[in-house]
Scaffold this motif. Structure first.
Motif, PDB file in Angstrom:
ATOM      1  N   UNK B   1      86.660  33.452 -30.946  1.00 46.68           N
ATOM      2  CA  UNK B   1      85.318  32.898 -31.113  1.00 46.68           C
ATOM      3  C   UNK B   1      85.381  31.409 -31.417  1.00 46.68           C
ATOM      4  N   UNK B   2      86.223  31.075 -32.412  1.00 44.02           N
ATOM      5  CA  UNK B   2      86.339  29.656 -32.761  1.00 44.02           C
ATOM      6  C   UNK B   2      86.892  28.857 -31.588  1.00 44.02           C
ATOM      7  N   UNK B   3      87.858  29.447 -30.890  1.00 51.38           N
ATOM      8  CA  UNK B   3      88.424  28.770 -29.725  1.00 51.38           C
ATOM      9  C   UNK B   3      87.330  28.508 -28.707  1.00 51.38           C
ATOM     10  N   UNK B   4      86.472  29.519 -28.504  1.00 53.41           N
ATOM     11  CA  UNK B   4      85.404  29.374 -27.527  1.00 53.41           C
ATOM     12  C   UNK B   4      84.487  28.222 -27.914  1.00 53.41           C
ATOM     13  N   UNK B   5      84.143  28.152 -29.207  1.00 55.29           N
ATOM     14  CA  UNK B   5      83.242  27.084 -29.644  1.00 55.29           C
ATOM     15  C   UNK B   5      83.886  25.725 -29.450  1.00 55.29           C
ATOM     16  N   UNK B   6      85.186  25.602 -29.793  1.00 59.29           N
ATOM     17  CA  UNK B   6      85.815  24.289 -29.676  1.00 59.29           C
ATOM     18  C   UNK B   6      85.973  23.921 -28.201  1.00 59.29           C
ATOM     19  N   UNK B   7      86.244  24.909 -27.351  1.00 58.71           N
ATOM     20  CA  UNK B   7      86.316  24.616 -25.914  1.00 58.71           C
ATOM     21  C   UNK B   7      84.959  24.144 -25.410  1.00 58.71           C
ATOM     22  N   UNK B   8      83.913  24.815 -25.876  1.00 54.41           N
ATOM     23  CA  UNK B   8      82.560  24.448 -25.472  1.00 54.41           C
ATOM     24  C   UNK B   8      82.220  23.025 -25.908  1.00 54.41           C
ATOM     25  N   UNK B   9      82.674  22.681 -27.128  1.00 49.05           N
ATOM     26  CA  UNK B   9      82.407  21.357 -27.661  1.00 49.05           C
ATOM     27  C   UNK B   9      83.103  20.294 -26.801  1.00 49.05           C
ATOM     28  N   UNK B  10      84.364  20.575 -26.454  1.00 54.66           N
ATOM     29  CA  UNK B  10      85.119  19.645 -25.616  1.00 54.66           C
ATOM     30  C   UNK B  10      84.450  19.471 -24.258  1.00 54.66           C
ATOM     31  N   UNK B  11      84.015  20.608 -23.698  1.00 58.49           N
ATOM     32  CA  UNK B  11      83.392  20.549 -22.381  1.00 58.49           C
ATOM     33  C   UNK B  11      82.091  19.758 -22.432  1.00 58.49           C
ATOM     34  N   UNK B  12      81.295  19.973 -23.485  1.00 58.31           N
ATOM     35  CA  UNK B  12      80.029  19.252 -23.573  1.00 58.31           C
ATOM     36  C   UNK B  12      80.289  17.764 -23.754  1.00 58.31           C
ATOM     37  N   UNK B  13      81.361  17.447 -24.499  1.00 59.82           N
ATOM     38  CA  UNK B  13      81.720  16.038 -24.671  1.00 59.82           C
ATOM     39  C   UNK B  13      82.130  15.434 -23.327  1.00 59.82           C
ATOM     40  N   UNK B  14      82.913  16.199 -22.580  1.00 55.99           N
ATOM     41  CA  UNK B  14      83.355  15.727 -21.271  1.00 55.99           C
ATOM     42  C   UNK B  14      82.154  15.475 -20.358  1.00 55.99           C
ATOM     43  N   UNK B  15      81.219  16.408 -20.365  1.00 50.87           N
ATOM     44  CA  UNK B  15      80.033  16.259 -19.522  1.00 50.87           C
ATOM     45  C   UNK B  15      79.230  15.028 -19.919  1.00 50.87           C
ATOM     46  N   UNK B  16      79.104  14.836 -21.237  1.00 53.31           N
ATOM     47  CA  UNK B  16      78.343  13.697 -21.747  1.00 53.31           C
ATOM     48  C   UNK B  16      78.961  12.378 -21.277  1.00 53.31           C
ATOM     49  N   UNK B  17      80.299  12.313 -21.337  1.00 51.99           N
ATOM     50  CA  UNK B  17      81.007  11.099 -20.916  1.00 51.99           C
ATOM     51  C   UNK B  17      80.746  10.842 -19.433  1.00 51.99           C
ATOM     52  N   UNK B  18      80.881  11.894 -18.630  1.00 51.72           N
ATOM     53  CA  UNK B  18      80.706  11.724 -17.190  1.00 51.72           C
ATOM     54  C   UNK B  18      79.267  11.306 -16.882  1.00 51.72           C
ATOM     55  N   UNK B  19      78.339  11.909 -17.598  1.00 50.88           N
ATOM     56  CA  UNK B  19      76.931  11.550 -17.416  1.00 50.88           C
ATOM     57  C   UNK B  19      76.705  10.075 -17.758  1.00 50.88           C
ATOM     58  N   UNK B  20      77.268   9.659 -18.906  1.00 51.40           N
ATOM     59  CA  UNK B  20      77.067   8.282 -19.353  1.00 51.40           C
ATOM     60  C   UNK B  20      77.688   7.295 -18.368  1.00 51.40           C
ATOM     61  N   UNK B  21      78.906   7.582 -17.924  1.00 52.97           N
ATOM     62  CA  UNK B  21      79.591   6.657 -17.019  1.00 52.97           C
ATOM     63  C   UNK B  21      78.855   6.552 -15.687  1.00 52.97           C
ATOM     64  N   UNK B  22      78.392   7.703 -15.179  1.00 49.31           N
ATOM     65  CA  UNK B  22      77.670   7.648 -13.902  1.00 49.31           C
ATOM     66  C   UNK B  22      76.357   6.890 -14.072  1.00 49.31           C
ATOM     67  N   UNK B  23      75.716   7.023 -15.247  1.00 50.25           N
ATOM     68  CA  UNK B  23      74.487   6.260 -15.481  1.00 50.25           C
ATOM     69  C   UNK B  23      74.761   4.758 -15.546  1.00 50.25           C
ATOM     70  N   UNK B  24      75.878   4.392 -16.172  1.00 47.09           N
ATOM     71  CA  UNK B  24      76.238   2.969 -16.223  1.00 47.09           C
ATOM     72  C   UNK B  24      76.421   2.444 -14.799  1.00 47.09           C
ATOM     73  N   UNK B  25      77.148   3.219 -13.977  1.00 45.15           N
ATOM     74  CA  UNK B  25      77.350   2.818 -12.577  1.00 45.15           C
ATOM     75  C   UNK B  25      76.017   2.650 -11.853  1.00 45.15           C
ATOM     76  N   UNK B  26      75.157   3.645 -12.037  1.00 44.91           N
ATOM     77  CA  UNK B  26      73.843   3.634 -11.387  1.00 44.91           C
ATOM     78  C   UNK B  26      73.067   2.378 -11.796  1.00 44.91           C
ATOM     79  N   UNK B  27      73.085   2.094 -13.110  1.00 44.79           N
ATOM     80  CA  UNK B  27      72.331   0.950 -13.615  1.00 44.79           C
ATOM     81  C   UNK B  27      72.924  -0.367 -13.127  1.00 44.79           C
ATOM     82  N   UNK B  28      74.269  -0.447 -13.088  1.00 46.04           N
ATOM     83  CA  UNK B  28      74.916  -1.709 -12.709  1.00 46.04           C
ATOM     84  C   UNK B  28      74.537  -2.142 -11.295  1.00 46.04           C
TER      85      UNK B  28
END
Lengths: 280, 324
Positions: B1-28
């Motif tokens: 269970x804890x592993x699942x939560x930490x994996x989920x946290x990592x994945x959401x962080x990864x998604x957030x980073x990709x979202x942010x970087x693509x938005x920076x590209x879009x804006x630039x």
């Protein structure tokens, strides 16, 4: 030692060495037009003159320009960009971190997520992209460095604001009915500032390194001969003229070393618990 | 269970980073001076009208910003990072071809930095305040102050120009016909200088971190107990001290992954190493923005990937933490 205003300078040999080196560099930068033997852009001799010959202390470059003069003038660019970018990063970091720490809760959460993102992404790639898109200039270099350098300052500012928020003098100001912004600016900020300034001073060194890398790649202001730019020019002929790369590189190292020594000395001075303890 | 939560946290962080970087590209693209279509073409005004019109249509550049954003993400979801007009190739292909080289370089550099940093950090801590400690501390400080491109040039000067031990440019001997082992040896010879260059800055950081952490741990009661029990020093260091001292190193290594990838851009430029950093540099000179932005996105994903690895490593080494 404790009571003299310069006591902290003598308190550690690191601080002393850093201060002397940095003071020397500042003097060189300020007096550049007076002490520099030649204009850094003038072709004053034969190309590829090795150091210590034909009146060139540090040699000449591919066009017969004086390396020493280039280094002396380059100190202005490095120090100015380092300082300006750090001040800008300090401003962004203080606003983001201060707001996050002062309001806490959701605002804090959102701002810290943003900080985390900026700390994770490859900042150098973002910096060179910004400079390229907005055209190489002094302003775009400074902006790009500031945009990638504020996160550590924001995190520290947040921590300081969070820690000071519940102290008695802040509670007193709150019960006196003073507005939030007034408390943040006049009560918390002055007390939170010293460690943040120390961290920012170390940031000057990072900013100088970033500037040198941007200029090395040929993305600096084309009208300014900075140390990084000189190395960028010298690297293509490093087999024939090592001095074109070596001396500007040493200049960068001395500048960065001076600031790091000073910053670490200051750090030891304000956090005595670590003094003499575990530090490299 | 804890592993699942930490994996989920990592994945959401990864998604957030990709979202942010693509938005920076879009804006630039839209904030850059001039016509966004010509920015995307990367031709600074020289691209032909037909191609520009095609780009406007493809990215919906004359439509409301939200439509543009929608079209942009639709393309990203199909792994379409744009097209390099200069090289007449999709950006994805250009990056995919060079990514293995960059992974090889950064991972080798990371491994070298870790080995050097931990070794010298342990040596300094065990010899606290004598000449070894001072020498290691000074070397770390000097390396820490050296710009990575300068370190690289100095290594080229010494080991390539003067000593002739290693080649200074490229990643393999072109046109050479070696057997498998010969080829591996050849590639290793080309890898040494760039990988060591990239590693040295981090080696300096890890040295200082390891030393600090070692000194902290050496004062702990359980180390004193181990000493009192008469355990040989190497056992104490290996089994008790190092394991704990490594944790801050791993934490910082994860946090610095972004710098490592950024450093690769400079190192690949200095050594003409055919990775995505060199690709970014060439794109920079030609103002080939789609390539630059593709490199930015992919290198950000690389950082996320490194973060996941260091997170796993932390779990392996941390004796107090099971899986949180």
């Amino acid at each position: 030692m404790k009571h003299s205003p310069f006591g902290f300078v003598a308190s550690s040999s690191k601080t002393l060495a850093g201060t002397c080196l940095l003071a020397g560099l500042v003097v060189i930068a300020l007096a550049a037009p007076v002490i520099s033997p030649n204009d850094p852009w003038d072709m004053v001799g034969r190309p590829f003159t090795p150091p210590l010959s034909d009146g060139f202390l540090l040699g000449s470059d591919t066009l017969g320009r004086d390396i020493l003069s280039g280094i002396i003038h380059g100190s202005r660019v490095s120090l100015f960009v380092g300082l300006a970018a750090t001040v800008a990063a300090l401003a962004i970091g203080l606003v983001v971190g201060g707001v996050a720490g002062f309001f806490s809760g959701r605002v804090d959460n959102a701002l810290m997520r943003l900080t985390e993102i900026f700390q994770t992404i490859p900042s150098f790639v973002l910096a060179i992209m910004l400079v390229a898109v907005f055209q190489p200039s002094l302003a775009s270099t400074i902006t790009a460095i500031a945009v990638v350098s504020w996160p550590p300052i924001a995190r520290l500012a947040r921590a300081e604001f969070l820690a000071k928020r519940n102290l008695e003098y802040v509670s007193a100001a709150v019960s006196a009915g003073r507005p939030g912004w007034d408390i943040a600016l006049r009560e918390i900020l002055p007390n939170a500032l010293p460690p943040i300034i120390v961290m920012a001073s170390l940031g000057v060194a990072t900013a100088i390194l970033l500037e040198s890398a941007i200029s090395f790649l040929g993305l600096g202001d084309p009208n300014l001969a900075s140390w990084g730019y000189m190395i960028g020019v010298g690297r293509t002929v490093i087999r024939q003229a090592w001095w074109m790369s070596v001396f500007p590189g040493l200049a960068i190292m001395v500048a960065v070393l001076a600031i790091n020594l000073l910053g670490e000395g200051l750090n030891d001075a304000i956090s005595p618990s670590q003094r003499g303890g575990a530090k490299a | 269970m804890r592993t699942a939560i930490s994996t989920l946290r990592l994945l959401s962080q990864a998604l957030l980073i990709i979202l942010a970087v693509s938005l920076i590209n879009f804006a630039l693209v839209r904030l850059a001076p001039g016509d966004p279509a010509s920015v995307l073409a990367g031709q600074s005004g020289a691209a032909d009208e037909l191609y520009l019109a095609q780009l406007r249509e493809q990215f919906g550049l004359d439509q409301p910003i939200l439509v543009q954003l929608g079209k942009y993400y639709l393309q990203l979801l199909q792994f379409d990072l744009g097209y390099s007009y200069r090289q007449q190739l999709p950006v994805v292909n250009l990056i995919a071809e060079r990514l293995p080289n960059t992974l090889l370089l950064t991972l080798s550099a990371f491994a070298i930095a870790l080995i050097l940093g931990v070794a010298f950090g342990v040596a300094a801590a065990l010899n606290r305040d004598n000449w070894i400690d001072t020498a290691v501390g000074t070397a770390a400080m000097v390396l820490y102050a050296s710009p990575v491109f300068f370190t690289g040039l100095m290594l080229i000067l010494v080991f390539s120009v003067f000593l002739g031990w290693f080649p200074a440019f490229g990643s393999e001997t072109i046109g050479a016909d070696y057997g498998f082992i010969g080829q591996v040896a050849d590639r290793l010879k080309y890898l040494v200088l760039p990988a060591v260059t990239l590693s040295l800055l981090y080696a300096a950081t890890y040295t200082r971190l390891t030393r600090t952490a070692m000194l902290d741990v050496l004062q702990m009661d359980y180390v004193k107990l181990a000493r009192a029990k008469g355990l040989p020093p190497f056992r104490i260091v290996g089994a008790h001290v190092l394991r704990n001292a490594l944790l801050p190193v791993i934490t910082i290594a994860g946090m610095q992954a972004g710098h490592l990838v950024g450093g690769a851009v400079v190192v690949e430029t200095v050594f003409a190493w055919p990775g995505i950093g060199r690709l970014a540099f060439d794109a920079l000179l030609q103002r080939d923005y789609p390539v630059l932005m593709g490199v930015f996105l992919i290198s950000s994903i690389m950082v996320v990937f490194f973060n996941i690895i260091t997170d796993l490593a932390y779990k392996v080494f941390d004796p107090t933490m099971e899986v949180s």
